[in-house]
Each structure stands twice: as C-alpha cells, then as structure tokens.
Write an enzyme that holds these catalytic residues in place. Structure first.
Site, PDB file in Angstrom:
ATOM      1  CG  ASP A   8      -5.530 -15.907   9.361  1.00 44.52           C
ATOM      2  OD1 ASP A   8      -6.345 -14.956   9.345  1.00 44.52           O
ATOM      3  OD2 ASP A   8      -4.866 -16.238   8.360  1.00 44.52           O
ATOM      4  CG  ASP A   9      -8.664 -11.532  11.901  1.00 39.49           C
ATOM      5  OD1 ASP A   9      -8.328 -10.907  12.907  1.00 39.49           O
ATOM      6  OD2 ASP A   9      -9.460 -11.099  11.040  1.00 39.49           O
ATOM      7  NE  ARG A  43     -13.404  -9.452   7.024  1.00 36.32           N
ATOM      8  CZ  ARG A  43     -12.378 -10.112   7.520  1.00 36.32           C
ATOM      9  NH1 ARG A  43     -11.254  -9.523   7.776  1.00 36.32           N
ATOM     10  NH2 ARG A  43     -12.469 -11.401   7.769  1.00 36.32           N
ATOM     11  CE  LYS A  51      -3.626 -14.762   5.357  1.00 38.29           C
ATOM     12  NZ  LYS A  51      -4.656 -15.723   5.733  1.00 38.29           N
ATOM     13  CD1 TRP A  52      -0.265  -6.255   4.569  1.00 38.43           C
ATOM     14  CD2 TRP A  52       1.698  -5.783   5.512  1.00 38.43           C
ATOM     15  NE1 TRP A  52      -0.145  -4.893   4.600  1.00 38.43           N
ATOM     16  CE2 TRP A  52       1.055  -4.566   5.174  1.00 38.43           C
ATOM     17  CE3 TRP A  52       2.964  -5.726   6.113  1.00 38.43           C
ATOM     18  CZ2 TRP A  52       1.651  -3.323   5.422  1.00 38.43           C
ATOM     19  CZ3 TRP A  52       3.541  -4.481   6.352  1.00 38.43           C
ATOM     20  CH2 TRP A  52       2.885  -3.299   6.013  1.00 38.43           C
ATOM     21  CG  ASP A  53      -5.828 -10.292   5.051  1.00 37.11           C
ATOM     22  OD1 ASP A  53      -5.991  -9.998   3.861  1.00 37.11           O
ATOM     23  OD2 ASP A  53      -6.589 -11.044   5.683  1.00 37.11           O
ATOM     24  CG  ASN A  68      -9.276  -8.665   4.582  1.00 35.32           C
ATOM     25  OD1 ASN A  68      -9.300  -9.454   3.646  1.00 35.32           O
ATOM     26  ND2 ASN A  68      -8.610  -8.910   5.698  1.00 35.32           N
ATOM     27  CB  CYS A  82      -3.060 -12.184   2.515  1.00 35.58           C
ATOM     28  SG  CYS A  82      -4.802 -12.663   2.572  1.00 35.58           S
ATOM     29  CG  ASP A 116     -10.014 -15.362   1.046  1.00 34.73           C
ATOM     30  OD1 ASP A 116      -8.899 -15.673   1.487  1.00 34.73           O
ATOM     31  OD2 ASP A 116     -10.566 -14.274   1.304  1.00 34.73           O
TER      32      ASP A 116
END
Ligand code: DGJ
EC number: 3.2.1.22
Length: 700
Positions: A345-346, A422, A455-457, A459, A504, A526
């Site tokens: 992930d990130d 963020r 995984k395309w997020d 935020n 995501c 989440d």
C-alpha cells in the site's frame, strides 16, 4: 422481438419490456413526449394508458400536471426541470421541446425532441437489458442552432411513479467509515434531495433510489412487493430530487449535479449526460439487487464473472513504513497462509514517509527501495503470489517534484489560497496535459515492473475548483474532471489488460456503476470493525455484487471479535487479509490459513451466486444471507450474531432461493430437506454472541 424483452411500438407510442417489467411513453397530440407507465408488464399493447395531456382541473397549466419524460420549465417557472439552459445572457431560460422523430432497434429506442426556436436537439436513448427487469436511459443535447446555449442543468431524466400512491424512497447515505447506510424516507409533499458536490460520488451516498409503496401491507420486503429503482452511471457530482408534486404525483429526478455547474454549448456541439440504469421489481429488493449484480458481473465489469484472488494488503500493518525487508517478512507469512496476491500500500514512492510529501512522484523511493521494486516483486513471486501496488494518481503534495514543476496543474483560483486536505492538492483531471502525464508515468511503472494489481486511491474532495486557463466556463470542471479520470484509467486499462484494478476512495467514497465498468473490485470501507462492516456490506449489496466487495480481516478491535468472526465477515465478499501478520501467533496464522482454504472452496458461490438477504443486520442481532448457485445445485449460508442479551434464543433462518422441489443436505448435520422445507422451517444456528457460521447446502 424476443419474447419478454425489447421494444413494442405502435405509431408514436412505445413500450419497453424486460422480464416482468414495462416502461411506456408516447407523443400526445401537441407533440409533447408523455410518460404513461412504469411497472409490471401488461398483456396487450392496448392495455397501456394513452399518451395525453392531463385533464386541466386547477389554475395550473396542463403541462405542469402532465407526466413527462423530460421537464424543461415550459409553461411553468416553478417546477423541477430535467434540463435547463440560459440563452442571451439569461433573458431567455428553459426549453420548449417537441417530438421530431424516433428510431426503434431491437433493444433500443432513440427519440429526438427539438426546441424549434433555438434549433436545439435533445436525443433520449432508451434500452432494455435482457430479462432482468432493467432498462437504460441516456440523454444528449446537441446545438444545431447558431446561438450559444449555456446549459445550467442536465439531468438524465424524470422518473414518474404510478399515479395515486403513497411512496417511500430507499437510498444509501452515510459518511467516511459508515458508507452505504440504508435509509428509507416517506415521500411527503415537497422534495427530498440527495447529492454529491465533492467531485467524487462520495461517502455520503450513491446516486441511487429504490422506491416502494408506503401504505399498510404494501411496503416491499426482500422477496415481495413492488420496487421502482434506478442508479446513475457516473463517478462524480450527482443530484437526486425525489418530489411529490402539488397534484400528488411522485417524480424522481436524477443526473449530474447542477451545483456550481454550467456548460457552454456552442453551435455544433453536443453534451452527453451519463446513463441511468433503472427498472422495476415485482418481487422486492432482493430481485432488484440480483438484477444489478448480474448486470455488473456479466456485462459491465471489464472482466466478466471475475473471481478475485485473496489479497494481503500492507496498510494496517505498516502504514507508510514500508521497505524491502519488512514487506518481504509480511509476504512470507501471507504466502504460507494461502494468500494469492500481495499488495504494498501507500509509502513506497519517492519521498513518501508521511502523508505530507511524495504524491505525484511515482517512482520507488531511493532510500526504501535502492534497487527499485524488482527485488520485492521477485520475493513475492518466488513465494507463489502475484504482486500489487497502491497509487493515488489524482493527487499531489505541495512537497513533491511534480508540484514544484507544475503548480498550475492543481484545481485552484488565481490569487487565492489553495486549501489542503490530508496535506494534498487535487490535480485538475480536466486538463489534457495532466491526463497525458498520468498515462505516461503509470504506463512506464506498469511496463517496467511485472505488476498484477493496482489499488487506485483518492483521498480528498475538491475545494477551490478553478481552472484559470480554461477558455470556456470553468464550471465545466465537475464533468471534465470525471471524463478525464475515465480517460486516464481507461487508457491504462487498455494498455495493461492483465492488471486487476481496485477502486478505493478513502474506503467506499466512489463506488458507482461508472467504477464498476472500469474496475474489478472496490475497497468497501476503511472501517473494518466486523459488526460495522456487516451493516456496510449489506448496504453495498443493494446494488453491487459480492465479487467486487473487497474486505480484509484486520486487527481493528482485535480483542473484541474472535478471529473466526473477523474472517467470516470478509469471506462474504472478496476476502483479503490486512492485519499485521508479524504480530499474529502461529496458532492464529493456522486458523487464518484454514479460513483461506475454506474460502477457496466456496468463493465460486460468493462471487457468482445469487444473493438472498435473509435477516438484516440493521434490524436483528442475528443476521444472515445466502449465496445460491445459479443452477441451484448448492448454496452457502452466512450467519452472524452480534451482541444480544437473550443468549440462546436464536431464530430459525429461513433459506430463500433453493429449488423448492429438490432435496438439500447441510454440512454438519444429517438433516435432508426439500428447498421448500428449508424456506419454511429454516435452520436454527448454533451460535452465541460474536459467533458466526458458514454452512454449505448441497443438492442430493
Ligand atoms: C485510504 C485507503 O482507504 C486506505 O486503505 C489506504 O490505502 C490509505 N488511504 C493509504 O494512504
């Protein structure tokens, strides 16, 4: 016409049929397109009501009282409009549409209306989808005239409910960590409005409605009662207005949000509104959901009938603190457990140690991965798993090389502060240079590395949604953003057809039919606390199928919930694991391995079966649902019990969906019964608080 589906036409009158559902309209004597029927299919064409203006019974104009497919403010300044426009700087507003022509295909109907004064064409395109009781409609506006028309609202259509009923609207609303919350509001006089203004579909709701009757004995349940429903295939701002008019008609208006929206339609230009997939169920919400699930799994998904591999995701275990050694240690344990795809992930890219820097610079961080991603990918693949990676393409941190080079690439107003959320700004996805940059950099990443899963997020939502260099009305951004997003994602998909894409958006902030058409699966929320997740998943399942519903067993509230319960909740969709495996004991790992093995035996049913919601987690401490194979040869039942003071008093779970005549055995018991008996008598689960059961039924 194939039996049970297609378009029936008689002069300028059309009936769309799909399964048991019908939708009808016609042109009245003055050329107005009138809505006449939406409901259960009728035996004969002549059964459907005539297309005519309402009988004038008040001081209102008749057109105000006439159900229309598209409302434009003609003869009324006050009514809700499907389409609105300003002409000549606002001196002329609204449209006057009259029928021009129709084209009927096997399963499509295109109706052209025209505003003669402006020479503006509106094309309504309808479709029927198989036998599922589903229809589609879309709308295009084309400026054949000379004058510039400023579109200020472009909904896809008005959806008129049957006359003379009391209705309630069921919708999904919520917030971060609490997505897809199920709501039901009676439609009293006036309007109920739902929308998103955040450039994403939003955690606050899905552009979806399901209307049922709000009269004693007529409300729909899971398997009975009438439901009129629809959803917009769009991944950005949307608006829904559920209206009960003064003259007691129910109308749902649905489409792009007109909040802060405008579109200059110059001579020769066309504007296409996204389509709505809508329908009618005579058999409750369950039939509606199963129709949508089939459509998404079989027709919309870029990978029809997708069955997801079991994912491990590093986020909850390592947050931004990823490196070769730590990820390899996790991969090692994940592989031994039976995980099939390992996702980092990130935190992996240039300068990304916290959420304050790095977004935009999509190459491996030189300190964490001095030799690039290859050694980690090799380590993952050596352990027999596929490799996946997290990205957040639409974003940039001010502290990044990308932002330093292109500060003008973010949404902003010249001279005003750029609000961060963020610690990040949002790229202007409407700009072609931004789109090209993203296509290029991610194409390179995927070409240079054997990556199987992305995984395309996404935020944050939009704030100062300005576009100083746009030579047209900058309020086009809300639509151009989503079109740009679709272009980038679609192009990357096309160039890398083997990659599995996960959608995501801080959890389930952008789950809609648009995303279902682009991606294999969605990160549901989440919030991975199991009891909360049961509610979220039930809401998700109203529209979206289980094969797209990613869920990981994590460490959230680890000591409150047994490991079995946590796994069982996630096994109701696309199972993944998200806990910090380095903290899991050998015993926990071996229990988890058992669940993964079990999931591999049942996932064809979860992913491809028909969902029957048997007892709602919203209303009951003991909730249950089943996935039944399409050929009804087998089924799998999920039962959960959250806290209930009345220990021991479990209800019988009545299993819908089995073949009533066939005999079924259930694992762990000698009882063999007909499907009808399982539906009538049911099964009494043997669980206590915070316990769960997964039971397989087999036809004998
Ligand atoms: C939000 C997502 O929903 C999480 O799963 C995780 O990927 C974080 N972003 C990473 O920043």
């Amino acid at each position: 016409m194939e039996d049970g589906m297609g378009i029936q036409a008689s002069g300028n009158y059309w009936v769309l049929e799909s399964g048991d559902a019908a939708y009808a309209m016609g042109v009245e004597a003055g050329g107005v397109l009138v809505h006449t029927y939406w409901g259960r299919k009728l035996p004969r064409l002549s059964d459907y009501p005539a297309a005519e203006r309402a009988k004038h019974f008040s001081a209102d104009h008749v057109l105000q009282l006439t159900a229309q497919e598209v409302t434009t403010g003609e003869a009324s300044a006050s009514d809700e409009r499907t389409l609105d426009a300003t002409i000549a700087g606002g001196h002329l507003r609204g449209l006057v549409l009259r029928f021009e022509s129709a084209e009927v295909g096997d399963n499509t109907l295109a109706i052209t209306l025209r505003d003669a004064d402006l020479n503006l064409r509106v094309v309504l395109t309808y479709g029927t989808l198989d036998q599922r009781g589903l229809f589609t409609r879309a709308l295009s506006v084309i400026n054949d005239g000379e004058r510039e028309v400023k579109l200020t609202r472009v909904f896809t259509g008005a959806f008129n409910l049957p006359v003379g009923g009391e209705f309630a609207i069921n919708h999904l609303s919520g917030r971060w960590g609490d997505e897809f919350r199920m709501n039901r509001d009676p439609m009293g006089f006036g309007t109920i409005q739902r929308d998103s203004r955040r450039v994403i579909t939003s955690h606050g709701g899905v552009p979806y409605f399901a209307v049922d009757r709000n009269e004693p004995g007529l409300a729909a349940s899971e398997e009975a009662g009438e439901v009129w429903f629809g959803t917009l295939q769009w991944s950005g701002n949307w608006r829904l207005i559920a209206e009960r008019t003064r003259d007691d008609r129910g109308i749902i208006h649905l489409g792009l949000n007109d909040h802060d929206f405008a579109w200059d339609l110059q001579s020769g230009e066309a504007f296409d509104a996204p389509r709505v997939v809508y329908g009618y169920s005579a058999n409750g919400f369950g039939a509606m959901s199963r129709a949508y699930h089939d459509l998404i799994r079989q027709d919309l998904s870029p990978r029809p009938n997708f069955v997801a591999p079991i994912v491990y995701n590093s986020w909850y275990a390592t947050l931004f603190d990823v490196d070769q050694e730590g990820q390899t240690a996790l991969a090692d344990k994940a592989a031994k457990m039976g995980v099939e795809l390992f996702v980092m992930d990130d935190g992996w890219f240039h300068g990304r140690n916290t959420d304050k820097a790095g977004l935009g610079d999509w190459w491996p961080d030189e300190v964490k991965f001095p030799k690039g991603l290859t050694p980690l990918i090799d380590a993952v693949k050596e352990r027999g798993m596929q490799f996946g990676l997290w990205i957040e393409p639409e974003m940039v941190n001010p502290d990044s090389d990308l932002y330093r080079a292109h500060p003008d690439w973010v949404l902003h107003y010249e001279g005003r502060e750029r609000s961060l959320m963020r610690n990040q700004s949002i790229l202007n996805m409407g700009r072609v240079d931004v789109q090209d940059y993203l296509i290029d950099i991610f194409d390179r990443l995927l070409t240079e590395n054997p990556i199987d899963f992305i995984k395309w997020d996404m935020n944050r939502s939009a704030s100062e949604a300005g576009w100083p260099t746009h030579e047209r009305d900058a309020r086009e951004i809300w639509v151009r953003y989503v079109e740009g997003l679709y272009r980038v994602w679609g192009e990357l998909r096309a160039r890398h057809p083997n990659v599995i894409w996960e959608n995501c958006c801080s959890g389930g902030g952008r789950v809609d039919l648009g995303m279902m058409a682009l991606t294999e699966q969605s990160w549901t929320s989440d919030n991975t606390v199991p009891a909360a997740r049961l509610l979220i998943q039930e809401g998700y399942s109203q529209l979206f199928p289980a094969n797209t519903m990613a869920g990981w067993a994590t460490d959230e509230e680890r000591h409150e919930y047994p490991l079995d319960f946590r796994f069982h909740v996630s096994m109701a969709g696309a199972l993944g694991v998200g806990g910090n495996l380095l903290d899991w004991s050998d015993e926990e790992c071996s229990v988890a391995a058992g669940h993964l093995a079990r999931f591999k035996e049942i996932r064809h049913l979860v992913a491809g079966g028909d969902l029957y919601r048997l007892r709602s987690a919203h209303h009951h401490a003991v909730s249950a649902f089943a996935y039944v194979a399409r050929d009804k040869a087998e089924a799998v039942l999920f039962v959960f019990r959250v806290h209930s003071a009345r220990l021991g008093a479990n209800p019988a779970i009545r299993i819908a969906g089995l073949d009533p005549e066939a005999l079924y055995a259930v694992e762990g018991s000698d009882v063999v019964r007909t499907g009808r008996a399982w539906a009538e008598i049911g099964l009494i689960p043997t669980i206590k608080n915070l316990q769960s059961q997964i039971l397989r039924f087999t036809r004998v």
